[in-house]
Design an enzyme around this catalytic site. Structure first.
Site, PDB file in Angstrom:
ATOM      1  N   ARG A  91       0.831  -1.209   0.000  1.00  0.00           N
ATOM      2  CA  ARG A  91       0.000   0.000   0.000  1.00  0.00           C
ATOM      3  C   ARG A  91       0.866   1.259   0.000  1.00  0.00           C
ATOM      4  NH1 ARG A  91      -3.294  -2.475  -2.426  1.00  0.00           N
ATOM      5  NH2 ARG A  91      -4.940  -3.578  -1.377  1.00  0.00           N
ATOM      6  N   GLU A  94       1.912   1.504  -3.518  1.00  0.00           N
ATOM      7  CA  GLU A  94       0.772   1.993  -4.283  1.00  0.00           C
ATOM      8  C   GLU A  94       0.562   3.495  -4.057  1.00  0.00           C
ATOM      9  OE1 GLU A  94      -3.818   0.628  -4.885  1.00  0.00           O
ATOM     10  OE2 GLU A  94      -3.083   0.756  -2.814  1.00  0.00           O
ATOM     11  N   SER A 117      15.837  14.185   1.439  1.00  0.00           N
ATOM     12  CA  SER A 117      16.833  13.204   1.852  1.00  0.00           C
ATOM     13  C   SER A 117      16.178  12.043   2.588  1.00  0.00           C
ATOM     14  CB  SER A 117      17.865  13.862   2.765  1.00  0.00           C
ATOM     15  OG  SER A 117      18.757  12.886   3.261  1.00  0.00           O
TER      16      SER A 117
END
Length: 158
Positions: A91, A94, A117
């Protein structure tokens, strides 16, 4: 020559030992004086521990001297499956696939040409109560690093 324990094998052993000893990630982090999220990432193989930190973790979890050594190794960060199949990790993949380009655009608009960073970085995971179901709040807090392009002859100047 004896087979050497890998960081990923040690990570699995640490997860089991933590449960066996009834220790929270927060307790382990406090014991070595580090942030909870950093500590979990380190013990799962993504950061090296100092010799003292490794010894403390080994004592807490009853790990052997080889584990102390492996905990101090510099890892190959981010190594593993191309896209993890674990639902939580997937997830995040995604979400970054969907929102990553937007995040990049917003960072560039706010800060200029550069990146966030992941080396000079903080991470927090918190629970926020909500009437429709508790929410997971994940904060990525990274230093902005601008792209500073130089000609080769400029790099040699003091």
């Amino acid at each position: 020559m004896a087979r050497t324990l890998t960081k990923s094998e040690l990570a699995e052993a640490i997860k089991l030992a933590r449960l066996k000893h009834g220790l929270s990630w927060a307790h382990i982090a406090e014991s070595i004086g580090k942030d909870r999220a950093w500590t979990v990432a380190a013990l799962l193989g993504q950061h090296p521990l100092s010799a003292d930190e490794a010894r403390i973790v080994a004592e807490l979890l009853e790990l052997d001297s080889e584990a102390v050594t492996v905990l101090q190794l510099t890892p190959y960060r981010g190594s593993g499956q191309a896209v993890a199949s674990d639902p939580t990790i997937y997830r995040f993949h995604e979400a970054l696939s969907v929102y990553g380009p937007a995040i990049k655009e917003l960072i560039n608009e706010e800060f200029g040409d550069g990146i966030m960073s992941a080396i000079n970085f903080r991470l927090s995971v918190q629970r926020r109560p909500d009437p429709q179901g508790d929410r997971v709040v994940v904060t990525f807090d990274g230093k902005f690093l601008d792209y500073a392009w130089q000609h080769a002859e400029q790099e040699d100047r003091p």
